[in-house]
Design a protein around this motif. Structure first.
Motif, PDB file in Angstrom:
ATOM      1  N   LEU A 185       2.334   2.732  -0.475  1.00 60.46           N
ATOM      2  CA  LEU A 185       1.139   3.477  -0.063  1.00 60.46           C
ATOM      3  C   LEU A 185      -0.117   2.764  -0.563  1.00 60.46           C
ATOM      4  N   ARG A 186       0.004   2.207  -1.767  1.00 62.96           N
ATOM      5  CA  ARG A 186      -1.121   1.458  -2.337  1.00 62.96           C
ATOM      6  C   ARG A 186      -1.464   0.283  -1.422  1.00 62.96           C
ATOM      7  N   LYS A 187      -0.409  -0.366  -0.937  1.00 62.48           N
ATOM      8  CA  LYS A 187      -0.581  -1.515  -0.056  1.00 62.48           C
ATOM      9  C   LYS A 187      -1.339  -1.071   1.212  1.00 62.48           C
ATOM     10  N   LEU A 188      -0.974   0.118   1.723  1.00 59.51           N
ATOM     11  CA  LEU A 188      -1.658   0.637   2.914  1.00 59.51           C
ATOM     12  C   LEU A 188      -3.129   0.870   2.617  1.00 59.51           C
ATOM     13  N   ALA A 189      -3.405   1.497   1.465  1.00 61.77           N
ATOM     14  CA  ALA A 189      -4.788   1.807   1.126  1.00 61.77           C
ATOM     15  C   ALA A 189      -5.575   0.504   0.995  1.00 61.77           C
ATOM     16  N   ASN A 190      -4.931  -0.521   0.423  1.00 57.95           N
ATOM     17  CA  ASN A 190      -5.647  -1.779   0.226  1.00 57.95           C
ATOM     18  C   ASN A 190      -6.084  -2.406   1.544  1.00 57.95           C
ATOM     19  N   VAL A 191      -5.322  -2.170   2.646  1.00 54.95           N
ATOM     20  CA  VAL A 191      -5.768  -2.763   3.900  1.00 54.95           C
ATOM     21  C   VAL A 191      -6.669  -1.788   4.651  1.00 54.95           C
ATOM     22  N   GLY A 192      -7.146  -0.735   3.968  1.00 52.75           N
ATOM     23  CA  GLY A 192      -8.164   0.093   4.591  1.00 52.75           C
ATOM     24  C   GLY A 192      -7.694   1.424   5.157  1.00 52.75           C
ATOM     25  N   GLN A 193      -6.451   1.822   4.887  1.00 50.21           N
ATOM     26  CA  GLN A 193      -6.041   3.164   5.315  1.00 50.21           C
ATOM     27  C   GLN A 193      -6.586   4.180   4.307  1.00 50.21           C
ATOM     28  N   ALA A 194      -6.787   5.417   4.768  1.00 54.84           N
ATOM     29  CA  ALA A 194      -7.117   6.492   3.837  1.00 54.84           C
ATOM     30  C   ALA A 194      -5.846   7.312   3.654  1.00 54.84           C
ATOM     31  N   VAL A 195      -5.426   7.523   2.410  1.00 57.93           N
ATOM     32  CA  VAL A 195      -4.142   8.188   2.174  1.00 57.93           C
ATOM     33  C   VAL A 195      -4.317   9.322   1.173  1.00 57.93           C
ATOM     34  N   LEU A 196      -3.755  10.477   1.495  1.00 62.85           N
ATOM     35  CA  LEU A 196      -3.811  11.618   0.577  1.00 62.85           C
ATOM     36  C   LEU A 196      -2.380  12.092   0.332  1.00 62.85           C
ATOM     37  N   VAL A 197      -1.991  12.165  -0.932  1.00 63.03           N
ATOM     38  CA  VAL A 197      -0.591  12.416  -1.273  1.00 63.03           C
ATOM     39  C   VAL A 197      -0.485  13.574  -2.251  1.00 63.03           C
ATOM     40  N   LEU A 216      -4.574  31.784  -1.135  1.00 62.18           N
ATOM     41  CA  LEU A 216      -3.765  30.634  -1.552  1.00 62.18           C
ATOM     42  C   LEU A 216      -4.643  29.428  -1.881  1.00 62.18           C
ATOM     43  N   LEU A 217      -5.853  29.395  -1.302  1.00 60.56           N
ATOM     44  CA  LEU A 217      -6.790  28.314  -1.639  1.00 60.56           C
ATOM     45  C   LEU A 217      -8.150  28.961  -1.841  1.00 60.56           C
ATOM     46  N   GLU A 218      -8.889  28.507  -2.881  1.00 62.67           N
ATOM     47  CA  GLU A 218     -10.170  29.135  -3.144  1.00 62.67           C
ATOM     48  C   GLU A 218     -11.248  28.067  -3.276  1.00 62.67           C
ATOM     49  N   ASN A 219     -12.116  27.983  -2.265  1.00 60.25           N
ATOM     50  CA  ASN A 219     -13.250  27.050  -2.299  1.00 60.25           C
ATOM     51  C   ASN A 219     -12.907  25.660  -2.797  1.00 60.25           C
ATOM     52  N   VAL A 220     -12.035  24.997  -2.083  1.00 59.58           N
ATOM     53  CA  VAL A 220     -11.648  23.638  -2.494  1.00 59.58           C
ATOM     54  C   VAL A 220     -12.561  22.633  -1.785  1.00 59.58           C
ATOM     55  N   HIS A 221     -13.025  21.621  -2.531  1.00 61.25           N
ATOM     56  CA  HIS A 221     -13.854  20.565  -1.941  1.00 61.25           C
ATOM     57  C   HIS A 221     -13.151  19.240  -2.137  1.00 61.25           C
ATOM     58  N   GLY A 222     -13.534  18.260  -1.314  1.00 59.53           N
ATOM     59  CA  GLY A 222     -13.005  16.925  -1.567  1.00 59.53           C
ATOM     60  C   GLY A 222     -13.234  16.016  -0.383  1.00 59.53           C
ATOM     61  N   TYR A 223     -12.856  14.750  -0.560  1.00 61.29           N
ATOM     62  CA  TYR A 223     -13.022  13.799   0.535  1.00 61.29           C
ATOM     63  C   TYR A 223     -12.006  12.681   0.363  1.00 61.29           C
ATOM     64  N   VAL A 224     -11.720  11.987   1.474  1.00 64.39           N
ATOM     65  CA  VAL A 224     -10.882  10.787   1.405  1.00 64.39           C
ATOM     66  C   VAL A 224     -11.610   9.721   2.207  1.00 64.39           C
ATOM     67  N   LYS A 225     -11.783   8.546   1.601  1.00 65.97           N
ATOM     68  CA  LYS A 225     -12.481   7.462   2.290  1.00 65.97           C
ATOM     69  C   LYS A 225     -11.471   6.370   2.615  1.00 65.97           C
ATOM     70  N   PRO A 226     -11.800   5.524   3.596  1.00 65.05           N
ATOM     71  CA  PRO A 226     -10.897   4.412   3.905  1.00 65.05           C
ATOM     72  C   PRO A 226     -10.661   3.570   2.650  1.00 65.05           C
ATOM     73  N   THR A 280     -11.694   3.562   9.652  1.00 70.78           N
ATOM     74  CA  THR A 280     -13.081   3.544   9.193  1.00 70.78           C
ATOM     75  C   THR A 280     -13.673   4.932   9.045  1.00 70.78           C
ATOM     76  N   SER A 281     -12.868   5.968   9.333  1.00 68.18           N
ATOM     77  CA  SER A 281     -13.448   7.316   9.286  1.00 68.18           C
ATOM     78  C   SER A 281     -13.371   7.916   7.896  1.00 68.18           C
ATOM     79  N   VAL A 282     -14.389   8.722   7.580  1.00 70.75           N
ATOM     80  CA  VAL A 282     -14.389   9.440   6.302  1.00 70.75           C
ATOM     81  C   VAL A 282     -14.006  10.889   6.589  1.00 70.75           C
ATOM     82  N   PHE A 283     -13.121  11.398   5.782  1.00 69.39           N
ATOM     83  CA  PHE A 283     -12.609  12.750   6.013  1.00 69.39           C
ATOM     84  C   PHE A 283     -13.080  13.634   4.859  1.00 69.39           C
ATOM     85  N   THR A 284     -13.783  14.735   5.159  1.00 66.46           N
ATOM     86  CA  THR A 284     -14.301  15.570   4.060  1.00 66.46           C
ATOM     87  C   THR A 284     -13.947  17.026   4.303  1.00 66.46           C
ATOM     88  N   TRP A 285     -13.850  17.786   3.213  1.00 65.26           N
ATOM     89  CA  TRP A 285     -13.681  19.235   3.379  1.00 65.26           C
ATOM     90  C   TRP A 285     -14.486  19.946   2.299  1.00 65.26           C
TER      91      TRP A 285
END
Length: 1440
Positions: free
Chosen positions: A994-1006, A828-838, A807-812
């Motif tokens: 992985l899609r199956k995992l996301a469908n049951v509410g996991q947050a996945v970043l690939v 190597l990284l320059e001002n990257v934004h984003g989020y992953v939701k359940p 249920t947690s939201v992960f943001t950067w």
């Protein structure tokens, strides 16, 4: 016919349109090659009619370097090197590698069972069945098939690499040459395999320098003046061709040495293969790890080279997009060894469709072709439901009856045509022109032998320079060791007291330099696969490599030996003449060369490191024992004296001793002169020498020659021995070259599953080995596919219900990452934004090197270097303590404990990472859920193994995902390139899962490379990065990727129809297609970026206002330290129990050394000389350590790397548990080793058998096992790698051995060392206790030569003359004939305790005192392991 027409146009509608086809046909016409299949032409024209400007790019998509290639072709002096390859009814069989059993320490001794199982010889297995085909010059063939269907085997056959296969039937012709004749052209018929084998410390530029140096033709092209100019141009062209010119100064690197990115390393291996300028080239899955646009660019390069140069190119690819697919002329589909289709590319899809298989819109045709035999993937048109070909056998029959087959068979006569003969003749002439004139006709190489040696020497120095640290450690430790040894033997006196010391110094000079050479054995295995690869490319003759190694050694050993000898020689005060010094220096230099050659020979002679390290460890013991220092030549037993004669060290030692003592007078002093010390005994006529070899009765001075003769040495042998040493050197070098030439260069052809013997009952009898060919009638649920039935789907839904919700939201936000490089800071990284939701499946894409993996590492808190700025939040709050274990992270490299089964690996992770409140049963039940979900059921009891022996790449990938899933990650799951290296089907299954995992509410970043259109459609959001870690897009992908297509179309980069949007957008953003625009700027100004910032604000504030989704339990680790230790120790125990190579090595070494030493010192006698033999017989026990440590440390470091790369970072368990587990698991084997050594050695040497003595010795021997294991482990705990550890060992052991009072008696050790290092030295106490228990009560009886014989003054008996002596300083000597009045006989000692008195052991209780101190050392050396492991453990970087 409209449907057929439509179906064809859908594949034809690709960027490369009409023009390309016409261009290709023209180029063929010009190059004298025709298309003989009219059928195919008909269809092509038919395509051309339909083709209109719909695709938007009808012009030829030419490769950017096409003009350069044309230029090369025009300037080439030869008429051409076209060959082509034709094969007919090719059948290949191998020894089957079905599941084998992995024995364990106990079951390996169950001989009857093994005999019984050994009787069933399995029949050979066919992995390629009656394949036929022809690839003419200028044609490209795409070989498709699932992993294990025989693609690699076919490619190896077409590259004429037949080693490692049990039998090969059928004909293969290269041009008109048959396979045997083509062997001498192996440099022109090459294969680029899937592995990337390089020296990791060489830079890309130097790697390519080496390859190009060895491929400069003898006849240069017209526009080139010198061979160096040719080489530079060729190298620049190659680097540019794959777009890696910018990496010239970066190390190639590997899993442990930092270097270029994975995709760049793959490209280095591609250009190295191009370097050979081969005529027939096979490429085995060469796009693995490349992003889609690089892969397409690479295939274009191949197309261009093939067309221009008339090459025959055969490629197998996984996950090939349509852009790539359409560049080929022909397609061959293999399914489990059966050839189910072979024909023109444009007929492959219509053929399959005509049998009822449906190819989805925009699908990868290549994946469609390999998926037709997989029940869960294929779609069938309704009218074919009953009669479509159901498996590979039926499909093969359908194909064999089709007209395509008949057409293709007509080409099989190609080798007999005039065209083929003409091409082959031109080819042979071209190769003859290329080849250096000095080379023999039959040699496959290009440049002359001296040039090969020169190139290898340069590379040898570059390798050494690339790994400067190791080199300087080696030289530094030589300097330190020389100073230590010099101060140990400092100013040896020129009398009898200095004999033993000088002998020790000369012995050490040879010993140290020989031990330094031992690391050659390890090096030999590091370079072996690279040598095999380059030998196949015909870069150089392995002999050139061997000679180069020797040449490179000359200056290095020169410095090493000079430093060592100059210091040791003058500090010990050896004979001070120039002649003696240079003779000594030269002999040590020569012996070092001989020993280096000797260890190289051992390295070359054995197929694997374990066998070689056994032999090298054992040979060291034998060579040292029979050098003539510990046991003098006259005392050697006849059954082993032959070792003395074949021992190069013994010849060197004799020369050094003779050089030192010839023409010298040696006065007897101290205990060697009887009687002595008191004023009344100073008359030399009534004294005599004792205990000095070669002394005559009544003499007080010994001549050097006499002393040498007593050792059976002679000064006349000095230069004779030098000659013999040269002969040994020549022999070893010759053998090294011979062994190297016979190396088996077939890299392990097939992997096999291993089942541990103790699990053997749990496993169904025949495990279908998926990576190989399972021939089930309906090819059941093979691979990781589920059977298409409803029950399976229903059970999948239930599994879904059991899975962890999140249920947690992960943001950067504003995330930047900077590392320090020699040339300044690099962002190597320059001002990257984003989020992953359940419930969200996010894709992270970009060209290779854009910083995808870096971003994941930073987000998952896995970086230990560099600086991170920005904020990373969970539920709008800073990261909790437990973050690293509540987030799953699957790394790109699948690092696993090789001796664990799949189920054990998952249970290990579950028990350690799920919360401490969850009961054990529940954790294990969850493991079963995940095993079902990942479809690992039939593998759960097989060992994971190492790559090549054990699970396949795809199976390991699933285990990696499983290990993270069972920990119930509550925040999100990161996956780094889970699909690279998999075939289309496996990749699709992984993402579907992985899609199956996301469908049951996991947050996945690939992060993902080259996704096909179907894969891409599975994702919800996309974060697209450009070079330098700049964001180019973040947001939804949209149905059918519409949102993204719309975004790019708005900025004038529309996605053409039927193009994979994923490939298109990477193309647009990188390289040539960016049309000079900065897409990063475009993104910053876009409305999407503004929306994203608003979304982020909203998400963060909303999440922060609610209670957190994940409760942080405040613990760093999920379970208590005691529980961790228990579980970790259990795993270590099991893995050692199964690691029979390691354990057997340990046992063999102890038994072998003990018996060898025992029989060398067989039944020690009672003379004075025998006292020294007792000393040396127990002294040799110390040297068991060296052999075991070299095996123990690589194992420790391998475990430590596994812990540090994965388990430490996911906070699985503490380093304390790790060290405890390693230490405890060794204990039972150490006890067994101690028992074995004691039994084999103690009684053969004839040491006292009284139980109080024998028991005490046994106890001390046991304690020593723990002392050296602790030492070995603490060195390994801090060493950066195994090579470093193996260099520290000789320094450490050498110092401890030097100061334990054996090489130099206590009284003669320099004051500087005597009062601290001697007392801090565990070996001192070990030797002390062993000597007291064995020798204290030993009776000593001199033999004739050992007595001091002299006459007393006239009219005194011996007893009267020696009265004051016997009751004073000579109380420990033994006067045999007190009543005689002439020839008094005095023996140096009465009992062993008298001898020990000189060694600073004055009473029996010293034995138990020293034994107790040994126990303390055992404890403290283990404490050091903990300490150094703690010092090594670095904290992860947090965002600032």
């Amino acid at each position: 016919m409209p449907d057929r027409r439509a179906s064809i146009s859908s594949i034809a509608g690709i960027p490369a349109g009409t023009g390309e086809d016409i261009f290709r046909r023209l180029s063929r016409t010009f190059s004298g090659k025709s298309r003989n299949s009219t059928h195919e032409d008909g269809i092509e024209l038919f395509e051309d009619d339909i083709e209109d400007d719909a695709s938007g790019k009808t012009d030829v998509e030419q490769w950017r370097l096409a003009d350069h290639v044309k230029e090369i072709r025009i300037n080439d002096q030869t008429e051409g090197r076209s060959l082509g390859v034709t094969w007919q009814d090719l059948t290949v069989k191998v020894m089957p590698s079905d599941a084998r059993l992995q024995e364990n320490v106990l079951s390996q001794f169950n001989i009857p069972q093994q005999v019984k199982e050994g009787r069933h010889k399995p029949s050979l297995k066919t992995i390629l069945d009656k394949s036929s085909g022809c690839v003419k010059p200028g044609e490209m063939l795409l070989v498709l098939g699932r992993p294990g269907s025989g693609c690699t085997t076919l490619l190896k056959m077409l590259a004429n690499k037949r080693k490692g296969y049990a039998e090969v039937d059928g004909d293969v012709h290269f041009g008109s040459l048959h396979a045997k004749e083509a062997e001498k052209y192996r440099g022109s018929i090459v294969i680029n395999t899937e592995e990337e084998l390089f020296y990791p410390t060489l830079t890309v530029g130097r790697t390519m320098d080496f390859a190009t140096r060895l491929n400069v033709p003898n006849t240069l092209p017209n526009d080139i003046k010198s061979s160096e100019e040719y080489r530079e141009k060729f190298k620049a062209f190659l680097l540019d061709s794959m777009g890696i010119s910018h990496t010239v100064d970066t190390k190639v690197g590997d899993a442990f040495v930092r270097g270029v990115s994975g995709g760049e390393r793959k490209r280095v291996s591609i250009i190295e293969t191009l370097c050979t300028r081969g005529s027939v080239t096979c490429w085995d899955n060469s796009t693995r790890g490349l992003d889609a646009s690089t892969a397409l660019e690479y295939t274009r390069a191949l197309r261009c080279l093939t067309d221009e140069m008339g090459l025959a190119t055969i490629v197998t690819l996984y996950q090939a997009g349509n852009g790539i697919y359409d560049l080929f002329d022909k397609v061959l589909v293999l399914d489990e060894g059966k050839q189910v289709f072979y024909g023109p590319r444009n007929l492959a899809r219509p053929f399959m469709e005509s049998h009822g298989f449906v190819c989805g819109d925009g699908a990868n045709v290549a994946d469609f072709l390999t998926g037709v035999t997989v029940p869960s993937e294929r779609q069938i048109t309704p009218e074919f439901e009953t009669r479509f070909p159901r498996n590979n056998i039926e499909l093969e029959q359908v194909y064999n009856q089709s007209p395509i087959k008949t057409d293709m068979d007509r080409e099989l006569v190609y080798p007999t045509t005039d065209e083929a003969r003409r091409n082959t003749r031109k080819f042979c002439e071209a190769i003859a022109l290329d080849k250096a004139t000095q080379l023999p006709k039959s040699s496959p190489m290009t440049v002359s032998f001296p040039t090969q040696v020169k190139a290898c020497v340069i590379r040898q120095y570059q390798i050494i320079w690339g790994d400067k640290a190791t080199f300087f450690i080696k030289q530094g430790s030589t300097l330190v060791q020389a100073l230590v040894a010099g101060s140990l033997f400092y100013n040896a006196p020129d009398n009898s007291a200095g004999l033993f010391v000088k002998g020790g110094a000369l012995f050490l000079a040879l010993l140290y330099n020989s031990l330094m050479a031992m690391s050659e054995v390890t090096d030999s295995y590091a370079g072996r696969p690279i040598l095999a690869k380059q030998k196949n490319f015909a870069f150089y003759n392995p002999a050139a490599f061997c000679i180069a190694q020797i040449t490179a050694d000359v200056p290095i050993l020169f410095t090493q030996v000079t430093v060592f000898i100059v210091i040791l020689y003058w500090m010990t005060a050896l004979k001070a003449t120039a002649e003696a010094f240079f003779t000594c220096w030269f002999i040590v230099y020569l012996v070092t060369f001989v020993m280096t050659a000797f260890f190289r020979m051992i390295g070359a002679a054995f197929p694997n490191f374990d066998a070689a390290s056994k032999v090298s460890g054992f040979s060291v013991t034998a060579l040292i024992l029979y050098i003539g220092y510990q046991i003098r030549k006259p005392s050697m037993h006849p059954w082993f004296v032959w070792i003395y004669w074949i021992n190069p060290l013994s010849y060197g030692f004799e020369s050094l001793m003779a050089n030192e003592f010839k023409g010298v007078e040696i006065p007897c002093v101290y205990a060697n002169l009887i009687p002595n010390y008191l004023p009344q005994y100073q008359d030399s006529t009534h004294q005599a020498c004792t205990g000095v070899g070669g002394a005559t009765p009544g003499a007080t001075v010994v001549m050097g020659e006499a002393y040498l003769e007593s050792l059976s040495y002679s000064p006349s042998h000095i230069w004779r021995n030098v000659g013999i040493l040269f002969a040994w050197w020549a022999l070893f070098v010759g053998l090294t070259i011979a062994f190297t030439l016979n190396w088996d260069d077939a890299a392990g052809s097939t992997g096999s599953l291993l089942i541990p013997r103790e699990n053997h009952k749990k496993v169904p009898l025949r495990v279908t080995h998926r990576d190989e060919e399972a021939t089930a009638d309906e090819k059941g649920p093979s691979g990781n596919t589920t059977s298409g039935s409803d029950e399976a789907n229903r059970s999948q839904d239930q599994l879904g219900a059991n899975l962890m919700r999140n249920t947690s939201v992960f943001t950067w936000r504003n995330l930047s990452y900077v590392v320090q490089t020699p040339s300044g800071d690099r962002t190597l990284l320059e001002n990257v934004h984003g989020y992953v939701k359940p419930g969200m499946l996010g894709a992270l894409m970009g060209s290779s090197g854009a910083g995808k993996t870096t971003l994941l590492d930073v987000l998952a808190q896995r970086k230990t270097e560099g600086t991170i700025h920005g904020e990373i939040l969970v539920d709008g709050r800073p990261l909790p303590v437990s973050f690293q274990r509540s987030a799953g992270y699957c790394e790109q490299l699948d690092v696993h404990e090789a001796y664990a089964t799949v189920r054990e690996a998952l249970e290990f992770s579950a028990l350690l990472r799920q919360s401490r409140d969850t009961p054990r049963e529940e954790k294990l039940a969850y493991v079963s859920t995940i095993i079902d979900l990942l479809e690992l059921n039939d593998l759960e009891h097989t060992l994971i193994g190492k790559v090549g022996a054990g699970l396949s790449v795809e199976q390991r990938k699933r285990v990696t995902i499983g290990v993270e899933l069972v920990s119930k990650p509550s925040i999100l799951i990161f996956l780094d390139e889970p699909t690279s290296g998999l075939d289309g089907q496996a990749a699709y299954n992984t993402v579907r899962f992985l899609r199956k995992l996301a469908n049951v509410g996991q947050a996945v970043l690939v992060t993902i490379h080259q996704p096909s259109a179907q894969l891409f459609a599975q994702f919800d959001t996309l974060l697209l990065l450009a070079k330098g870690g700049k964001t180019v897009y973040f947001g939804d992908i949209g149905d059918n990727a519409n949102t993204i297509k719309e975004y790019f179309a708005r900025y004038d980069a529309p996605c053409p129809p039927n193009t994979n949007p994923a490939e298109h957008m990477i193309d647009v953003v990188t390289r040539a297609h960016s049309q000079g625009r900065d897409w990063h700027e475009i993104w910053l100004d876009s409305p999407e970026a503004r929306t994203m910032h608003q979304d982020l604000e909203h998400i963060i504030s909303e999440a922060a206002s609610k209670p957190p989704g994940t409760e942080d339990d405040g613990h760093e680790f999920a379970i208590s330290l005691w529980a961790q230790t228990r579980i970790v120790t259990q795993r270590m125990n099991v893995s050692l129990y199964r690691n029979i190579d390691y354990v057997n090595n340990k046992f063999a070494l102890h038994i072998g050394v003990a018996l060898f030493v025992g029989f060398s010192f067989w039944q020690i006698g009672n003379s004075v000389a025998d006292q020294q033999l007792i000393l040396f017989s127990v002294f040799n026990y110390i040297f068991v350590a060296a052999g075991v440590m070299t095996q123990l440390q690589p194992l420790f470091i391998e475990r430590r790397d596994l812990y540090e790369t994965r388990e430490k970072k996911s906070k699985m368990y503490s380093w304390i548990a790790f060290v405890t587990g390693l230490i405890v698991s060794e204990i039972p084997y150490l006890i067994i080793c101690g028992i074995l050594y004691f039994l084999c050695f103690y009684y053969t040497a004839g040491l006292p058998s009284a139980s109080d003595k024998a028991g005490a010795v046994f106890f001390v021997m046991l304690v020593y096992q723990f002392i050296y294991t602790g030492i070995g482990q603490f060195v390994a705990a801090y060493a950066p790698n195994a090579v470093f550890a193996s260099l520290v060992n000789p320094l450490l052991l050498g110092t401890l051995v030097s100061f334990c009072g054996v090489l130099v008696p206590y009284a003669q050790i320099q004051v500087f060392w005597r009062y601290w290092i001697y007392y801090l030295n565990p070996f001192n106490y070990l030797m002390g206790s062993l000597l007291v228990f064995t020798d204290f009560d030993w009776e000593v009886n001199c033999n004739e030569a050992e007595f001091a014989i002299f006459d007393p003054p006239s009219n005194q008996t011996c007893g009267q003359y020696l009265d004051a002596w016997v009751n004073g300083p000579g109380s420990r000597t033994n006067l045999i004939n007190p009543d005689a009045s002439a020839d008094c006989r005095v023996c140096q000692y009465t009992r062993g305790s008298d001898y020990l008195y000189a060694l600073n052991l004055s009473d029996y209780y010293y034995g138990w005192r020293d034994a107790a101190i040994c126990v303390l050392f055992a404890i403290s050396s283990y404490a050091m392991v903990f300490l150094l492991m703690k010092l090594r453990t670095k904290a992860s970087k947090k965002a600032e």
